[in-house]
Design an enzyme around this catalytic site. Structure first.
Site, PDB file in Angstrom:
ATOM      1  N   LYS A  38      -6.768  -2.872  59.704  1.00 51.72           N
ATOM      2  CA  LYS A  38      -5.884  -1.991  58.709  1.00 51.72           C
ATOM      3  C   LYS A  38      -4.554  -1.851  59.186  1.00 51.72           C
ATOM      4  CE  LYS A  38      -7.496   2.326  60.883  1.00 51.72           C
ATOM      5  NZ  LYS A  38      -8.271   3.547  60.738  1.00 51.72           N
ATOM      6  N   ARG A 133     -14.535  14.487  62.050  1.00 55.35           N
ATOM      7  CA  ARG A 133     -14.169  13.917  61.093  1.00 55.35           C
ATOM      8  C   ARG A 133     -15.492  13.404  60.287  1.00 55.35           C
ATOM      9  NH1 ARG A 133     -10.468   8.305  61.090  1.00 55.35           N
ATOM     10  NH2 ARG A 133     -12.615   7.321  60.844  1.00 55.35           N
TER      11      ARG A 133
END
Length: 358
Positions: A38, A133
Protein backbone atom coordinates in the site's frame (compact mmCIF):
# COMPACT_ATOMS: atom_id res chain seq x y z
CA UNK A 1 12.27 12.11 -22.97
CA UNK A 2 11.48 15.03 -20.68
CA UNK A 3 12.38 14.82 -17.01
CA UNK A 4 9.65 16.01 -14.66
CA UNK A 5 10.01 17.13 -11.07
CA UNK A 6 9.16 16.52 -8.32
CA UNK A 7 9.95 12.86 -8.61
CA UNK A 8 10.53 9.82 -6.46
CA UNK A 9 13.64 7.88 -7.39
CA UNK A 10 13.17 4.22 -6.49
CA UNK A 11 16.23 2.02 -6.07
CA UNK A 12 14.84 -1.38 -6.98
CA UNK A 13 18.02 -3.26 -6.01
CA UNK A 14 17.88 -1.83 -2.49
CA UNK A 15 14.23 -2.84 -2.12
CA UNK A 16 15.17 -6.34 -3.30
CA UNK A 17 17.96 -6.41 -0.70
CA UNK A 18 15.61 -5.35 2.10
CA UNK A 19 13.06 -7.96 1.02
CA UNK A 20 15.68 -10.71 1.12
CA UNK A 21 16.94 -9.69 4.57
CA UNK A 22 13.47 -9.54 6.12
CA UNK A 23 12.44 -12.80 4.43
CA UNK A 24 15.53 -14.50 5.83
CA UNK A 25 14.86 -13.42 9.41
CA UNK A 26 11.17 -14.33 9.13
CA UNK A 27 11.63 -17.71 7.47
CA UNK A 28 14.39 -18.73 9.87
CA UNK A 29 11.80 -18.25 12.62
CA UNK A 30 9.04 -20.15 10.74
CA UNK A 31 7.14 -16.95 10.01
CA UNK A 32 5.15 -16.33 6.84
CA UNK A 33 5.97 -12.95 5.30
CA UNK A 34 3.25 -10.81 3.74
CA UNK A 35 4.75 -8.01 1.64
CA UNK A 36 2.55 -4.95 2.06
CA UNK A 37 2.28 -2.87 -1.11
CA UNK A 38 0.00 0.00 0.00
CA UNK A 39 2.89 2.44 0.67
CA UNK A 40 3.87 2.20 -3.00
CA UNK A 41 0.29 2.36 -4.33
CA UNK A 42 0.64 -1.33 -5.24
CA UNK A 43 3.27 -0.53 -7.84
CA UNK A 44 3.50 -3.77 -9.88
CA UNK A 45 7.28 -3.55 -10.32
CA UNK A 46 7.87 -3.22 -6.57
CA UNK A 47 5.34 -5.99 -5.89
CA UNK A 48 7.12 -8.34 -8.29
CA UNK A 49 10.44 -7.62 -6.59
CA UNK A 50 8.87 -8.50 -3.24
CA UNK A 51 7.53 -11.82 -4.53
CA UNK A 52 10.75 -12.67 -6.34
CA UNK A 53 12.89 -12.01 -3.26
CA UNK A 54 11.08 -13.92 -0.57
CA UNK A 55 7.63 -12.64 0.43
CA UNK A 56 5.07 -15.44 0.60
CA UNK A 57 2.04 -13.36 -0.33
CA UNK A 58 1.15 -9.74 -1.05
CA UNK A 59 -1.06 -7.62 1.17
CA UNK A 60 -2.81 -4.32 0.61
CA UNK A 61 -5.46 -2.33 2.45
CA UNK A 62 -7.16 -1.11 -0.71
CA UNK A 63 -9.18 -3.50 -2.84
CA UNK A 64 -8.43 -1.39 -5.94
CA UNK A 65 -4.74 -2.06 -5.36
CA UNK A 66 -5.29 -5.80 -5.14
CA UNK A 67 -7.23 -5.68 -8.40
CA UNK A 68 -4.35 -3.70 -9.92
CA UNK A 69 -1.89 -6.43 -8.88
CA UNK A 70 -4.16 -9.11 -10.34
CA UNK A 71 -4.67 -7.27 -13.63
CA UNK A 72 -0.90 -6.73 -13.96
CA UNK A 73 -0.30 -10.47 -13.49
CA UNK A 74 1.68 -10.03 -10.27
CA UNK A 75 1.77 -13.44 -8.57
CA UNK A 76 -0.41 -13.79 -5.46
CA UNK A 77 -1.78 -14.94 -3.11
CA UNK A 78 -3.34 -11.64 -2.01
CA UNK A 79 -4.31 -10.57 1.49
CA UNK A 80 -6.86 -7.76 2.02
CA UNK A 81 -5.52 -5.90 5.04
CA UNK A 82 -8.23 -3.36 5.78
CA UNK A 83 -11.39 -4.85 7.22
CA UNK A 84 -13.67 -4.73 4.19
CA UNK A 85 -16.80 -2.71 3.58
CA UNK A 86 -19.92 -4.79 3.04
CA UNK A 87 -20.38 -2.99 -0.29
CA UNK A 88 -17.04 -4.27 -1.62
CA UNK A 89 -17.31 -7.87 -0.44
CA UNK A 90 -18.35 -9.39 -3.82
CA UNK A 91 -15.12 -8.07 -5.36
CA UNK A 92 -13.08 -8.78 -2.22
CA UNK A 93 -14.06 -12.44 -2.27
CA UNK A 94 -13.40 -12.62 -6.01
CA UNK A 95 -9.89 -11.14 -5.91
CA UNK A 96 -8.49 -11.68 -2.39
CA UNK A 97 -7.36 -15.03 -1.04
CA UNK A 98 -7.13 -14.03 2.61
CA UNK A 99 -9.32 -11.36 4.23
CA UNK A 100 -8.91 -9.70 7.61
CA UNK A 101 -12.25 -9.27 9.42
CA UNK A 102 -13.37 -7.98 12.80
CA UNK A 103 -17.17 -8.34 12.82
CA UNK A 104 -19.39 -11.45 12.68
CA UNK A 105 -21.66 -9.83 10.09
CA UNK A 106 -18.72 -9.35 7.72
CA UNK A 107 -17.58 -12.94 8.16
CA UNK A 108 -21.08 -14.29 7.47
CA UNK A 109 -21.43 -12.20 4.30
CA UNK A 110 -18.02 -13.39 3.08
CA UNK A 111 -19.14 -16.96 3.72
CA UNK A 112 -22.33 -16.42 1.73
CA UNK A 113 -20.51 -14.90 -1.26
CA UNK A 114 -17.80 -17.56 -1.14
CA UNK A 115 -20.55 -20.16 -1.52
CA UNK A 116 -22.07 -18.32 -4.47
CA UNK A 117 -18.70 -17.99 -6.21
CA UNK A 118 -17.53 -21.45 -5.18
CA UNK A 119 -14.24 -19.98 -4.02
CA UNK A 120 -12.13 -21.03 -1.07
CA UNK A 121 -11.61 -17.84 0.92
CA UNK A 122 -9.56 -17.67 4.09
CA UNK A 123 -10.38 -15.39 7.02
CA UNK A 124 -8.13 -13.94 9.70
CA UNK A 125 -10.14 -12.59 12.63
CA UNK A 126 -8.61 -9.46 14.10
CA UNK A 127 -8.28 -8.95 17.86
CA UNK A 128 -7.67 -5.63 19.59
CA UNK A 129 -5.01 -6.12 22.27
CA UNK A 130 -4.89 -2.44 23.22
CA UNK A 131 -4.09 -0.20 20.24
CA UNK A 132 -7.81 0.65 19.85
CA UNK A 133 -8.02 0.23 16.12
CA UNK A 134 -9.80 -2.74 14.49
CA UNK A 135 -10.58 -6.05 16.13
CA UNK A 136 -12.82 -7.67 18.72
CA UNK A 137 -11.69 -6.65 22.21
CA UNK A 138 -9.39 -9.39 23.47
CA UNK A 139 -11.53 -10.18 26.54
CA UNK A 140 -14.45 -11.17 24.28
CA UNK A 141 -12.46 -12.73 21.45
CA UNK A 142 -12.80 -16.44 22.19
CA UNK A 143 -16.59 -16.50 22.50
CA UNK A 144 -17.19 -14.27 19.48
CA UNK A 145 -14.78 -16.02 17.15
CA UNK A 146 -15.96 -19.49 18.13
CA UNK A 147 -19.55 -18.49 17.45
CA UNK A 148 -18.52 -17.27 13.99
CA UNK A 149 -16.55 -20.42 13.15
CA UNK A 150 -19.56 -22.60 13.92
CA UNK A 151 -21.61 -20.68 11.33
CA UNK A 152 -19.08 -20.76 8.47
CA UNK A 153 -19.79 -23.20 5.62
CA UNK A 154 -17.64 -22.03 2.71
CA UNK A 155 -15.09 -19.53 4.05
CA UNK A 156 -12.56 -20.86 6.52
CA UNK A 157 -11.03 -19.25 9.58
CA UNK A 158 -7.27 -19.82 9.23
CA UNK A 159 -5.97 -17.52 11.94
CA UNK A 160 -6.27 -14.60 14.28
CA UNK A 161 -4.39 -11.35 14.06
CA UNK A 162 -3.77 -7.99 15.62
CA UNK A 163 -2.58 -4.54 14.72
CA UNK A 164 -0.34 -2.45 16.94
CA UNK A 165 1.39 0.87 16.48
CA UNK A 166 -0.86 2.42 13.82
CA UNK A 167 -3.50 4.22 15.89
CA UNK A 168 -2.68 4.26 19.58
CA UNK A 169 1.06 3.79 19.11
CA UNK A 170 1.01 0.65 21.27
CA UNK A 171 4.22 -1.31 20.84
CA UNK A 172 4.32 -5.09 20.47
CA UNK A 173 5.38 -6.73 23.73
CA UNK A 174 5.67 -10.22 25.17
CA UNK A 175 2.50 -9.48 27.11
CA UNK A 176 0.22 -8.58 24.22
CA UNK A 177 1.74 -11.26 21.99
CA UNK A 178 1.15 -13.85 24.72
CA UNK A 179 -2.45 -12.65 24.93
CA UNK A 180 -2.85 -13.66 21.28
CA UNK A 181 -1.19 -17.01 21.90
CA UNK A 182 -3.52 -17.75 24.81
CA UNK A 183 -6.58 -16.93 22.70
CA UNK A 184 -5.27 -19.07 19.83
CA UNK A 185 -4.67 -22.05 22.12
CA UNK A 186 -8.19 -21.87 23.56
CA UNK A 187 -9.77 -21.53 20.13
CA UNK A 188 -7.81 -24.50 18.77
CA UNK A 189 -9.20 -26.66 21.57
CA UNK A 190 -12.72 -25.60 20.64
CA UNK A 191 -12.52 -25.87 16.84
CA UNK A 192 -10.15 -28.82 16.56
CA UNK A 193 -7.56 -27.50 14.12
CA UNK A 194 -4.47 -25.27 14.07
CA UNK A 195 -4.58 -21.52 13.56
CA UNK A 196 -1.94 -19.01 12.50
CA UNK A 197 -1.30 -15.72 14.29
CA UNK A 198 -0.85 -12.67 12.07
CA UNK A 199 0.72 -10.61 14.81
CA UNK A 200 3.77 -8.94 13.33
CA UNK A 201 4.61 -5.87 11.30
CA UNK A 202 7.68 -3.73 10.71
CA UNK A 203 7.77 -2.65 14.36
CA UNK A 204 7.71 -6.30 15.50
CA UNK A 205 10.96 -7.06 13.67
CA UNK A 206 12.78 -5.69 16.72
CA UNK A 207 11.39 -8.56 18.80
CA UNK A 208 12.77 -11.04 16.27
CA UNK A 209 16.15 -9.31 16.40
CA UNK A 210 16.44 -9.49 20.19
CA UNK A 211 14.80 -12.90 20.53
CA UNK A 212 11.86 -11.68 22.60
CA UNK A 213 9.05 -12.70 20.23
CA UNK A 214 7.05 -15.60 21.72
CA UNK A 215 6.98 -18.76 19.61
CA UNK A 216 3.76 -19.12 17.66
CA UNK A 217 3.50 -15.67 16.10
CA UNK A 218 3.85 -16.94 12.56
CA UNK A 219 2.74 -14.26 10.12
CA UNK A 220 4.25 -10.78 9.67
CA UNK A 221 2.75 -8.04 7.48
CA UNK A 222 5.66 -5.79 6.43
CA UNK A 223 5.69 -2.83 4.07
CA UNK A 224 7.66 0.06 5.55
CA UNK A 225 10.67 -2.07 6.45
CA UNK A 226 10.92 -3.44 2.92
CA UNK A 227 10.30 -0.23 0.98
CA UNK A 228 12.00 2.33 3.26
CA UNK A 229 14.23 0.32 5.60
CA UNK A 230 12.74 2.23 8.54
CA UNK A 231 10.45 1.63 11.51
CA UNK A 232 8.30 4.69 12.21
CA UNK A 233 6.63 3.32 15.34
CA UNK A 234 9.94 2.20 16.77
CA UNK A 235 11.55 5.49 15.62
CA UNK A 236 14.61 3.94 13.98
CA UNK A 237 16.45 3.17 10.80
CA UNK A 238 16.65 -0.62 10.79
CA UNK A 239 20.41 -1.21 10.94
CA UNK A 240 20.66 -4.25 8.65
CA UNK A 241 18.48 -2.70 5.93
CA UNK A 242 19.08 -0.02 3.31
CA UNK A 243 17.51 3.43 3.49
CA UNK A 244 18.51 4.66 0.01
CA UNK A 245 15.44 2.98 -1.44
CA UNK A 246 13.10 5.91 -2.09
CA UNK A 247 14.41 9.46 -2.59
CA UNK A 248 12.40 12.61 -3.34
CA UNK A 249 13.94 15.09 -5.78
CA UNK A 250 12.42 18.57 -6.09
CA UNK A 251 13.41 21.64 -8.12
CA UNK A 252 14.24 25.09 -6.76
CA UNK A 253 12.06 27.85 -8.28
CA UNK A 254 13.12 30.82 -6.12
CA UNK A 255 16.08 31.78 -3.91
CA UNK A 256 16.02 35.01 -1.91
CA UNK A 257 16.70 36.65 1.45
CA UNK A 258 13.52 37.48 3.37
CA UNK A 259 12.48 38.15 6.96
CA UNK A 260 11.91 35.06 9.08
CA UNK A 261 8.59 36.45 10.38
CA UNK A 262 5.72 37.50 8.07
CA UNK A 263 4.83 41.17 7.85
CA UNK A 264 1.19 42.07 8.46
CA UNK A 265 -1.80 40.83 10.44
CA UNK A 266 -1.67 37.05 10.76
CA UNK A 267 -4.51 34.57 10.34
CA UNK A 268 -4.41 30.88 9.55
CA UNK A 269 -2.69 29.27 6.59
CA UNK A 270 -4.44 27.60 3.64
CA UNK A 271 -4.99 24.44 5.70
CA UNK A 272 -6.49 26.21 8.71
CA UNK A 273 -3.30 25.97 10.75
CA UNK A 274 -1.69 28.72 12.79
CA UNK A 275 2.03 28.69 11.89
CA UNK A 276 4.67 29.55 14.46
CA UNK A 277 7.58 31.79 13.42
CA UNK A 278 10.83 32.47 15.25
CA UNK A 279 12.43 35.82 14.53
CA UNK A 280 15.96 35.13 13.26
CA UNK A 281 16.21 38.21 11.10
CA UNK A 282 16.70 37.93 7.36
CA UNK A 283 17.31 34.37 6.18
CA UNK A 284 18.10 32.87 2.81
CA UNK A 285 15.20 30.76 1.62
CA UNK A 286 14.69 28.43 -1.28
CA UNK A 287 11.23 27.67 -2.62
CA UNK A 288 10.71 24.24 -4.19
CA UNK A 289 7.98 23.21 -6.60
CA UNK A 290 6.45 20.59 -4.33
CA UNK A 291 3.84 20.97 -1.63
CA UNK A 292 1.28 19.47 0.70
CA UNK A 293 -0.58 17.90 -2.21
CA UNK A 294 2.53 15.86 -2.96
CA UNK A 295 4.31 15.18 0.34
CA UNK A 296 4.06 15.50 4.10
CA UNK A 297 6.56 18.35 4.65
CA UNK A 298 7.50 17.46 8.24
CA UNK A 299 8.47 14.00 6.98
CA UNK A 300 11.15 15.30 4.61
CA UNK A 301 14.76 14.62 5.65
CA UNK A 302 17.18 16.76 3.59
CA UNK A 303 20.41 15.20 2.34
CA UNK A 304 22.10 18.47 3.32
CA UNK A 305 22.00 18.51 7.13
CA UNK A 306 22.29 22.29 7.17
CA UNK A 307 18.92 22.74 5.46
CA UNK A 308 15.77 23.26 7.47
CA UNK A 309 12.27 22.60 6.18
CA UNK A 310 10.18 25.59 7.28
CA UNK A 311 6.66 25.25 5.96
CA UNK A 312 4.60 24.39 2.89
CA UNK A 313 1.46 25.37 1.05
CA UNK A 314 -0.38 23.15 -1.41
CA UNK A 315 2.24 23.64 -4.11
CA UNK A 316 5.35 25.27 -2.56
CA UNK A 317 7.88 24.09 -0.01
CA UNK A 318 9.97 26.68 1.87
CA UNK A 319 13.51 25.68 2.91
CA UNK A 320 15.97 27.70 5.00
CA UNK A 321 19.35 27.34 3.23
CA UNK A 322 21.21 30.11 5.05
CA UNK A 323 23.67 27.72 6.72
CA UNK A 324 24.35 25.59 3.66
CA UNK A 325 27.78 25.64 2.03
CA UNK A 326 26.37 25.59 -1.49
CA UNK A 327 24.98 28.68 -3.20
CA UNK A 328 21.67 27.47 -4.58
CA UNK A 329 20.14 28.75 -7.81
CA UNK A 330 16.83 28.24 -9.52
CA UNK A 331 16.84 24.95 -11.40
CA UNK A 332 18.89 23.16 -8.73
CA UNK A 333 17.56 19.80 -7.57
CA UNK A 334 17.36 19.10 -3.82
CA UNK A 335 17.16 15.58 -2.45
CA UNK A 336 15.30 14.21 0.57
CA UNK A 337 14.70 10.96 2.34
CA UNK A 338 11.11 10.57 3.49
CA UNK A 339 9.23 9.31 6.51
CA UNK A 340 6.55 6.66 6.06
CA UNK A 341 3.73 9.22 5.97
CA UNK A 342 5.61 11.45 3.56
CA UNK A 343 6.45 8.60 1.17
CA UNK A 344 2.85 7.39 1.30
CA UNK A 345 1.65 10.77 0.07
CA UNK A 346 4.37 11.03 -2.58
CA UNK A 347 3.53 7.64 -4.08
CA UNK A 348 -0.16 8.54 -4.05
CA UNK A 349 0.23 11.95 -5.71
CA UNK A 350 -0.16 11.85 -9.51
CA UNK A 351 1.99 15.00 -9.65
CA UNK A 352 5.08 13.19 -8.38
CA UNK A 353 6.88 11.23 -11.09
CA UNK A 354 8.21 7.77 -10.28
CA UNK A 355 11.62 6.80 -11.65
CA UNK A 356 13.15 3.33 -11.19
CA UNK A 357 16.92 2.90 -10.97
CA UNK A 358 19.20 0.01 -10.08
Amino acid sequence: MSIFFPRVVINIDSIAYNTQKIAEICHSNDIELVGVTKLALANPEIARVMRKNGVDKLGDSRLKNIIKLYENNVPGPYQLLRIPMISELPLAVKYADEILVSMPETAYEIDKIAGELQKNVQIIYMIDVGDLREGVWYEHAISEIYKVVKQLKFARLVGIGTNVGCYGGVLPTKENMNTLLSIKNELEKLIGYRLKISGGSTVTLKMLEDGSLPKGINQFRVGEGIILGTDATGDRDIPYLKQDTVILEAEVVEVDYKPSVPVGELGKDAFGRTPHFEDKGYRKRAILAVGEQDVKPDGLIPFDKNMKVLHASSDHLIIDVTDCDKEFQIGDILKFRMSYGCALRAFTSPYVEKLFVV
